[in-house]
Design an enzyme around this catalytic site. Structure first.
Site, PDB file in Angstrom:
ATOM      1  N   GLU A 329       0.817  -1.224   0.000  1.00 48.35           N
ATOM      2  CA  GLU A 329       0.000   0.000   0.000  1.00 48.35           C
ATOM      3  C   GLU A 329       0.847   1.267   0.000  1.00 48.35           C
ATOM      4  O   GLU A 329       0.327   2.361  -0.124  1.00 48.35           O
ATOM      5  CB  GLU A 329      -0.936  -0.004   1.221  1.00 48.35           C
ATOM      6  N   LYS A 442      -0.389 -11.581  23.281  1.00 47.77           N
ATOM      7  CA  LYS A 442      -0.985 -10.880  24.418  1.00 47.77           C
ATOM      8  C   LYS A 442      -0.983 -11.809  25.618  1.00 47.77           C
ATOM      9  O   LYS A 442      -1.760 -12.741  25.700  1.00 47.77           O
ATOM     10  CB  LYS A 442      -2.404 -10.423  24.069  1.00 47.77           C
TER      11      LYS A 442
HETATM   12  P1  ADP Z   1       1.658  -8.224   2.554  1.00 44.69           P
HETATM   13  O1  ADP Z   1       1.097  -7.153   3.484  1.00 44.69           O
HETATM   14  O2  ADP Z   1       0.862  -8.407   1.344  1.00 44.69           O
HETATM   15  O3  ADP Z   1       2.159  -9.434   3.275  1.00 44.69           O
HETATM   16  P2  ADP Z   1       3.687  -6.435   2.099  1.00 44.69           P
HETATM   17  O4  ADP Z   1       4.979  -6.593   1.422  1.00 44.69           O
HETATM   18  O5  ADP Z   1       2.838  -5.317   1.725  1.00 44.69           O
HETATM   19  O6  ADP Z   1       2.962  -7.726   1.905  1.00 44.69           O
HETATM   20  O7  ADP Z   1       3.924  -6.501   3.650  1.00 44.69           O
HETATM   21  C1  ADP Z   1       3.939  -5.373   4.439  1.00 44.69           C
HETATM   22  C2  ADP Z   1       4.184  -5.764   5.856  1.00 44.69           C
HETATM   23  O8  ADP Z   1       5.424  -6.436   6.000  1.00 44.69           O
HETATM   24  C3  ADP Z   1       4.298  -4.577   6.768  1.00 44.69           C
HETATM   25  O9  ADP Z   1       3.037  -4.097   7.138  1.00 44.69           O
HETATM   26  C4  ADP Z   1       5.072  -5.167   7.937  1.00 44.69           C
HETATM   27  O10 ADP Z   1       4.243  -5.899   8.809  1.00 44.69           O
HETATM   28  C5  ADP Z   1       5.983  -6.134   7.266  1.00 44.69           C
HETATM   29  N1  ADP Z   1       7.315  -5.536   7.084  1.00 44.69           N
HETATM   30  C6  ADP Z   1       7.822  -4.989   5.973  1.00 44.69           C
HETATM   31  N2  ADP Z   1       9.083  -4.581   6.181  1.00 44.69           N
HETATM   32  C7  ADP Z   1       9.384  -4.871   7.467  1.00 44.69           C
HETATM   33  C8  ADP Z   1      10.527  -4.697   8.308  1.00 44.69           C
HETATM   34  N3  ADP Z   1      11.642  -4.169   7.872  1.00 44.69           N
HETATM   35  N4  ADP Z   1      10.438  -5.114   9.589  1.00 44.69           N
HETATM   36  C9  ADP Z   1       9.312  -5.673  10.075  1.00 44.69           C
HETATM   37  N5  ADP Z   1       8.220  -5.876   9.338  1.00 44.69           N
HETATM   38  C10 ADP Z   1       8.244  -5.480   8.050  1.00 44.69           C
END
Ligand code: ADP
Length: 545
Positions: A329, A442
């Site tokens: 997004e 939690k």
């Molecule tokens: P999807 O949401 O479709 O699995 P995305 O690539 O859009 O694929 O994923 C986004 C999510 O990935 C973020 O909202 C977060 O939870 C996680 N994310 C992305 N980069 C990081 C990071 N460096 N550290 C922790 N979580 C991450």
């Protein structure tokens, strides 16, 4: 009073045209399914992209139509990005690691009119074709001589491209028109589409190139391991030609050995990928005592980069790790972790701690953390809350309005996108993800960060991969269970791993138990599939529960 500057629309076609005019002989190198290494220049690429756009136009594609791809990282896939987007149609990259039924669902939802695919995905194409009557043609992205046999009547990419005119010119479009479509992986419910505009993609490419973001320049040779079917390979197909960097595409061979060979042969300086792909590369270079001769920087994101990985890259191989956070997004880049002037003299340990965070926003993105009532929380590095973002490359709604209005309005009536992540922000603006809100554990009304527990486990020398999930507990609601894949040939016990946490975290965070497994389930984008893991351990009873 309006300014008196030219009003030139921000279009992706202008990026490739810029590369062709000003970096015309810079190479784009691809490992192909044909078995060879293909190389040509941005000048060649721009000419072929225009010719391909003309071919689509002749085939009846009009502005706004969606053209799908199921493809690896390679020059033809990049030609499709520019040809389809540049003519005003929409390039819809589909993740081939999804289940064929899900792929068909997505293609139908997007109303794709053509689908271009790498021939390794022919079985998927044959499976979905009967389910997708709207797709008028399936285009095999391979030399004509190697066109595969199929019960479908396939089109051939090269033959199709040759039907276009090479003197065709890019149209002027409204910069707000759509250029690309990516669906989120839909771990809960149906996938939803993020529809990028020319304007958002060009601004994102500018932002990504900045020195404190991906730090890309005309001196770089960039190898995106992150797939072009996963949020546009984090925008690299737009950022690299914008700065005139050489591009190196790994095709289907993403194992450590193949990547290492390509890094060395093409003098790759810079790469990007999710943590799991680097496990394979590091294992290969370590077990064969190899060195990198040109590779100095890598962006790691998509899930939390284990601190041990940052350390290994920096200390053993002199490779700087830029930890990045983003999501589909957000096109996807939101934050990246780079030191600031005032950190340069800080002790190495403090620097390492900052680099482990997900980092600072790029200008263009704004963020804040709020509590469940929407009240903004302080930037003190310890208070955690729901992470909200806004900016010109953040979605305002999903394709076709799916899911309704996703934004949360603040008191000024400005909309913020709720990321679904839980984070802290420190006084310097460094954000750190604690968890996805649906993964956080939690325990007795308090939260435990699974990312922290995983990072610590990954620092144990015998641990190859680790995941932490919450499992039901009669007294505490949920308690952490550590699931571990040990390194081949290495032994480690439950007791040793539990003891390894001692002194590093609050005692009540310590996992109640450890389970050893052969492999941890990964999703279509290489991230740990916590939903699957939770299912796997649904009936699991913790000791003492
Ligand atoms: P999807 O949401 O479709 O699995 P995305 O690539 O859009 O694929 O994923 C986004 C999510 O990935 C973020 O909202 C977060 O939870 C996680 N994310 C992305 N980069 C990081 C990071 N460096 N550290 C922790 N979580 C991450």
């Amino acid at each position: 009073m309006h300014g008196l500057m030219m009003d030139m629309p921000l279009l992706t076609s202008s990026i490739l045209r810029h590369a062709a005019r000003h970096f015309g002989d810079v190479q784009v190198v691809s490992r192909r399914l044909e078995g060879d290494i293909h190389r040509y220049t941005y000048r060649d690429q721009e000419r072929r992209a225009r010719q391909l756009a003309s071919a689509f136009e002749r085939a009846g594609v009009v502005q706004g139509d969606r053209i799908a791809t199921l493809a690896w990282n390679g020059y033809r896939h990049m030609e499709l990005y520019y040809a389809v987007g540049g003519m005003g149609a929409v390039i819809h990259t589909i993740n081939p690691r999804l289940h064929p039924e899900q792929i068909a669902w997505i293609a139908n939802h997007a109303q794709d009119s053509y689908l271009a695919f790498d021939v390794s995905f022919l079985p998927i194409v044959e499976a979905i074709a009967p389910l997708c009557p709207g797709i008028k043609g399936f285009i095999a992205m391979i030399d004509e001589a190697q066109q595969p046999d199929s019960r479908l009547s396939l089109m051939n990419y090269e033959r199709f491209l040759a039907s276009g005119r090479s003197d065709w010119q890019w149209p002027q479009l409204d910069e707000r028109s759509a250029v690309g479509l990516c669906y989120t992986s839909g771990t809960t419910g149906n996938p939803k589409g993020a529809l990028y505009s020319h304007r958002s993609s060009v601004l994102h490419a500018y932002g990504a190139a900045l020195p404190d973001a991906m730090n890309c320049s005309a001196r770089d040779a960039i190898l995106p391991v992150v797939p072009m079917f996963h949020v546009n390979a984090w925008g690299i197909p737009y950022t690299a030609p914008l700065v005139g960097a050489k591009l190196v595409f790994p095709g289907a061979q993403l194992d450590g050995k193949s990547l290492y060979e390509l890094f060395e042969a093409e003098k790759v300086t810079y790469s990007a990928g999710v943590p799991t792909v680097w496990l394979g590369l590091l294992a290969h270079v370590q077990s064969n005592q190899l060195r990198f001769s040109s590779f100095t920087r890598t962006v790691i994101g998509g899930s939390a980069c284990p601190p041990a990985m940052i350390k290994t890259f920096r200390e053993q191989f002199g490779v700087d790790v830029i930890h990045a956070w983003g999501m589909t997004e957000l096109s996807p880049l939101g934050t990246l972790s780079r030191l600031q002037n005032k950190h340069l003299d800080a002790p190495a340990q403090i620097q390492q701690k900052l680099l482990e965070k997900q980092g600072h926003v790029i200008f263009g993105v704004d963020m804040k953390i709020v509590d469940d009532a929407g009240v903004e929380l302080p930037w003190d590095g310890t208070t955690y809350g729901n992470l909200l973002v806004r900016g010109p490359w953040v979605i305002r709604e999903y394709f076709k309005g799916d899911g309704g209005n996703p934004l949360v309005n603040d008191e000024q009536g400005q909309g913020w996108f709720p990321t679904g992540d839980v984070a802290t922000i420190d006084s310097d603006g460094f954000m750190q993800i604690t968890d996805r809100s649906k993964d956080v554990i939690k325990s007795g009304g308090e939260w435990i960060s699974t990312i922290d527990l995983e990072n610590l486990a990954m620092a144990h020398p015998a641990v190859a991969n680790a995941a932490v999930i919450g499992v039901a507990h009669p007294k505490w609601d949920e308690r952490p269970l550590l699931v571990v894949v040990s390194k081949p040939g290495m032994q480690v016990t439950r007791e040793e791993l539990i003891a390894f946490y001692e002194g590093k975290i609050a005692k009540w965070w310590t996992p109640d138990d450890v389970q050893f497994v052969e492999a941890i389930p990964l999703g279509a984008t290489g991230k740990i599939l916590k939903t699957r893991l939770r299912e796997q351990f649904r009936d699991y009873r913790l000791p003492g529960a």
